[in-house]
Design a protein around this motif. Structure first.
Motif, PDB file in Angstrom:
ATOM      1  N   GLU A  10      20.893   9.444  -8.089  1.00 21.79           N
ATOM      2  CA  GLU A  10      22.243   9.340  -8.554  1.00 21.79           C
ATOM      3  C   GLU A  10      23.004   8.775  -7.234  1.00 21.79           C
ATOM      4  O   GLU A  10      24.018   8.101  -7.417  1.00 21.79           O
ATOM      5  N   ARG A  11      22.614   8.871  -5.994  1.00 25.95           N
ATOM      6  CA  ARG A  11      23.362   8.299  -4.693  1.00 25.95           C
ATOM      7  C   ARG A  11      22.808   6.891  -4.700  1.00 25.95           C
ATOM      8  O   ARG A  11      23.637   6.054  -4.232  1.00 25.95           O
ATOM      9  N   LEU A  12      21.699   6.594  -4.998  1.00 20.20           N
ATOM     10  CA  LEU A  12      20.976   5.334  -4.586  1.00 20.20           C
ATOM     11  C   LEU A  12      21.081   4.234  -5.878  1.00 20.20           C
ATOM     12  O   LEU A  12      21.087   3.006  -5.544  1.00 20.20           O
ATOM     13  N   CYS A  13      21.395   4.730  -7.149  1.00 21.08           N
ATOM     14  CA  CYS A  13      21.255   3.758  -8.297  1.00 21.08           C
ATOM     15  C   CYS A  13      21.938   2.795  -8.611  1.00 21.08           C
ATOM     16  O   CYS A  13      21.669   1.615  -9.007  1.00 21.08           O
ATOM     17  N   VAL A  14      23.150   2.891  -7.664  1.00 18.77           N
ATOM     18  CA  VAL A  14      24.156   1.763  -7.652  1.00 18.77           C
ATOM     19  C   VAL A  14      23.765   0.604  -6.934  1.00 18.77           C
ATOM     20  O   VAL A  14      24.417  -0.502  -6.801  1.00 18.77           O
ATOM     21  N   ILE A  15      22.821   0.863  -5.931  1.00 21.20           N
ATOM     22  CA  ILE A  15      22.593  -0.452  -4.996  1.00 21.20           C
ATOM     23  C   ILE A  15      21.679  -1.359  -5.735  1.00 21.20           C
ATOM     24  O   ILE A  15      20.432  -1.146  -6.399  1.00 21.20           O
ATOM     25  N   PRO A  16      22.021  -2.651  -5.806  1.00 16.81           N
ATOM     26  CA  PRO A  16      21.386  -3.662  -6.487  1.00 16.81           C
ATOM     27  C   PRO A  16      20.140  -3.797  -5.916  1.00 16.81           C
ATOM     28  O   PRO A  16      20.050  -3.851  -4.585  1.00 16.81           O
ATOM     29  N   VAL A  17      19.125  -4.098  -6.729  1.00 13.68           N
ATOM     30  CA  VAL A  17      17.567  -4.188  -6.161  1.00 13.68           C
ATOM     31  C   VAL A  17      17.145  -5.366  -6.843  1.00 13.68           C
ATOM     32  O   VAL A  17      16.945  -5.638  -8.239  1.00 13.68           O
ATOM     33  N   VAL A  18      16.710  -6.308  -6.081  1.00 15.62           N
ATOM     34  CA  VAL A  18      16.103  -7.619  -6.262  1.00 15.62           C
ATOM     35  C   VAL A  18      14.486  -7.477  -6.125  1.00 15.62           C
ATOM     36  O   VAL A  18      14.233  -7.367  -4.702  1.00 15.62           O
ATOM     37  N   ILE A  19      13.732  -7.672  -6.849  1.00 12.18           N
ATOM     38  CA  ILE A  19      12.306  -7.611  -6.922  1.00 12.18           C
ATOM     39  C   ILE A  19      12.110  -9.219  -6.457  1.00 12.18           C
ATOM     40  O   ILE A  19      12.202 -10.109  -7.002  1.00 12.18           O
ATOM     41  N   PRO A  49       0.682  -1.145  -0.099  1.00 15.28           N
ATOM     42  CA  PRO A  49      -0.059  -0.069  -0.128  1.00 15.28           C
ATOM     43  C   PRO A  49       1.037   1.281  -0.078  1.00 15.28           C
ATOM     44  O   PRO A  49       2.058   1.221   0.370  1.00 15.28           O
ATOM     45  N   GLY A  50       0.462   2.392  -0.293  1.00 11.44           N
ATOM     46  CA  GLY A  50       1.236   3.665  -0.325  1.00 11.44           C
ATOM     47  C   GLY A  50       2.105   3.542  -1.634  1.00 11.44           C
ATOM     48  O   GLY A  50       1.628   3.375  -2.798  1.00 11.44           O
ATOM     49  N   LEU A  51       3.462   3.795  -1.248  1.00 11.45           N
ATOM     50  CA  LEU A  51       4.462   3.991  -2.166  1.00 11.45           C
ATOM     51  C   LEU A  51       4.733   2.362  -2.389  1.00 11.45           C
ATOM     52  O   LEU A  51       5.503   1.891  -1.700  1.00 11.45           O
ATOM     53  N   ASP A  52       4.363   2.026  -3.629  1.00 13.21           N
ATOM     54  CA  ASP A  52       4.354   0.485  -3.966  1.00 13.21           C
ATOM     55  C   ASP A  52       5.950   0.169  -4.392  1.00 13.21           C
ATOM     56  O   ASP A  52       6.588   1.524  -4.516  1.00 13.21           O
ATOM     57  N   GLY A  53       6.167  -1.002  -4.629  1.00 13.00           N
ATOM     58  CA  GLY A  53       7.755  -1.535  -4.984  1.00 13.00           C
ATOM     59  C   GLY A  53       7.912  -0.770  -6.329  1.00 13.00           C
ATOM     60  O   GLY A  53       9.128  -0.509  -6.479  1.00 13.00           O
ATOM     61  N   ARG A  54       7.127  -0.679  -7.359  1.00 13.58           N
ATOM     62  CA  ARG A  54       7.463  -0.378  -8.800  1.00 13.58           C
ATOM     63  C   ARG A  54       7.787   1.218  -8.679  1.00 13.58           C
ATOM     64  O   ARG A  54       8.563   1.703  -9.332  1.00 13.58           O
ATOM     65  N   ARG A  55       7.026   1.970  -7.754  1.00 13.14           N
ATOM     66  CA  ARG A  55       7.079   3.587  -7.657  1.00 13.14           C
ATOM     67  C   ARG A  55       8.598   3.713  -6.829  1.00 13.14           C
ATOM     68  O   ARG A  55       9.442   4.652  -7.271  1.00 13.14           O
ATOM     69  N   LEU A  56       8.679   3.120  -5.696  1.00 16.75           N
ATOM     70  CA  LEU A  56       9.892   2.926  -4.950  1.00 16.75           C
ATOM     71  C   LEU A  56      11.217   2.686  -5.985  1.00 16.75           C
ATOM     72  O   LEU A  56      12.107   3.368  -5.878  1.00 16.75           O
ATOM     73  N   LEU A  57      11.204   1.654  -6.775  1.00 13.93           N
ATOM     74  CA  LEU A  57      12.162   1.203  -7.584  1.00 13.93           C
ATOM     75  C   LEU A  57      12.702   2.210  -8.648  1.00 13.93           C
ATOM     76  O   LEU A  57      13.425   2.588  -8.690  1.00 13.93           O
ATOM     77  N   ALA A  58      11.462   3.063  -9.031  1.00 15.11           N
ATOM     78  CA  ALA A  58      11.682   4.128  -9.976  1.00 15.11           C
ATOM     79  C   ALA A  58      12.637   5.250  -9.146  1.00 15.11           C
ATOM     80  O   ALA A  58      13.381   5.718  -9.797  1.00 15.11           O
ATOM     81  N   ARG A  59      12.182   5.459  -8.211  1.00 16.54           N
ATOM     82  CA  ARG A  59      12.726   6.809  -7.383  1.00 16.54           C
ATOM     83  C   ARG A  59      14.338   6.027  -6.959  1.00 16.54           C
ATOM     84  O   ARG A  59      15.008   7.170  -7.456  1.00 16.54           O
ATOM     85  N   SER A  74       8.705  -6.969 -17.235  1.00 16.43           N
ATOM     86  CA  SER A  74       9.409  -5.961 -18.109  1.00 16.43           C
ATOM     87  C   SER A  74       9.444  -4.802 -17.657  1.00 16.43           C
ATOM     88  O   SER A  74      10.343  -4.254 -17.806  1.00 16.43           O
ATOM     89  N   GLN A  75       8.382  -4.387 -16.924  1.00 14.17           N
ATOM     90  CA  GLN A  75       8.620  -2.820 -16.410  1.00 14.17           C
ATOM     91  C   GLN A  75       9.622  -2.701 -15.303  1.00 14.17           C
ATOM     92  O   GLN A  75      10.331  -1.851 -15.470  1.00 14.17           O
ATOM     93  N   CYS A  76       9.924  -3.697 -14.673  1.00 17.29           N
ATOM     94  CA  CYS A  76      10.878  -3.713 -13.291  1.00 17.29           C
ATOM     95  C   CYS A  76      12.233  -3.520 -14.145  1.00 17.29           C
ATOM     96  O   CYS A  76      13.031  -2.815 -13.786  1.00 17.29           O
ATOM     97  N   TYR A  77      12.537  -4.389 -15.141  1.00 18.44           N
ATOM     98  CA  TYR A  77      13.717  -4.651 -15.641  1.00 18.44           C
ATOM     99  C   TYR A  77      13.961  -3.221 -16.452  1.00 18.44           C
ATOM    100  O   TYR A  77      14.984  -2.612 -16.431  1.00 18.44           O
ATOM    101  N   ALA A  78      12.955  -2.387 -17.267  1.00 19.56           N
ATOM    102  CA  ALA A  78      13.276  -1.450 -17.811  1.00 19.56           C
ATOM    103  C   ALA A  78      13.440  -0.083 -16.862  1.00 19.56           C
ATOM    104  O   ALA A  78      14.094   0.735 -17.223  1.00 19.56           O
ATOM    105  N   MET A  79      13.057  -0.343 -15.637  1.00 14.20           N
ATOM    106  CA  MET A  79      13.197   0.645 -14.670  1.00 14.20           C
ATOM    107  C   MET A  79      14.536   0.484 -13.831  1.00 14.20           C
ATOM    108  O   MET A  79      14.979   1.205 -13.088  1.00 14.20           O
ATOM    109  N   GLY A  80      15.409  -0.698 -14.373  1.00 14.83           N
ATOM    110  CA  GLY A  80      16.637  -0.878 -13.725  1.00 14.83           C
ATOM    111  C   GLY A  80      16.760  -1.913 -12.628  1.00 14.83           C
ATOM    112  O   GLY A  80      17.719  -2.181 -11.816  1.00 14.83           O
ATOM    113  N   ALA A  81      15.807  -2.787 -12.279  1.00 13.18           N
ATOM    114  CA  ALA A  81      15.782  -3.979 -11.342  1.00 13.18           C
ATOM    115  C   ALA A  81      16.918  -4.816 -11.755  1.00 13.18           C
ATOM    116  O   ALA A  81      17.193  -5.052 -12.987  1.00 13.18           O
TER     117      ALA A  81
END
Length: 142
Positions: free
Chosen positions: A81-90, A66-76, A101-108
């Motif tokens: 610039e500071r956080l984008c290097v952290i590996p994110v596993v869905i 609920p609220g800020l879901d995983g998709r929107r958090l992944l995009a953020r 497809s959407q998660c990989y396109a956003m950088g998962a």
């Protein structure tokens, strides 16, 4: 600091899923990594942006919260610039092709369906931990 002492952030609103993930990590890898638990995307975003907190080496992220879901958090995360290097596993129950497809396109970095059985779940968590902390090279800033 060696890889096993780096934190893993688990972002999941389901207490049972969090506890299963924690148990599987401890069982399969004699977990030395500290765990950070956030129960929703907003809590995780606040914690990631608090300059006093150390950044996690790996994020395990549920999509459907609920609220800020995983998709929107992944995009953020991946646009920061500071956080984008952290590996994110869905880690989710969704097998919808649009979600994958959407998660990989956003950088998962990885997309894993949460297995239903305990043995499969435990094996998946063990392999994820081994891959990210024993085989993959993580950036120094993480």
């Amino acid at each position: 600091m060696d890889q096993t002492s780096k934190a893993i952030m688990i972002i999941d609103d389901n207490d049972d899923d969090f506890e299963a993930t924690e148990r599987a990590l401890r069982k399969s890898s004699n977990l030395a990594n500290p765990l950070i638990r956030c129960s929703d995307g907003a809590e995780a975003w606040d914690m990631l942006n608090n300059q006093d907190n150390l950044l996690p080496a790996l994020i395990l992220l549920d999509l459907n919260m609920p609220g800020l879901d995983g998709r929107r958090l992944l995009a953020r995360i991946k646009q920061d610039e500071r956080l984008c290097v952290i590996p994110v596993v869905i880690m989710t129950t969704s097998t919808r092709e649009e979600d994958v497809s959407q998660c990989y396109a956003m950088g998962a970095n990885t997309y894993v369906r949460k297995p239903v059985s305990w043995n499969e779940f435990s094996e998946a968590i063990s392999r994820l931990h081994d891959y990210w902390f024993h085989f993959a090279l993580l950036p120094k800033q993480v």
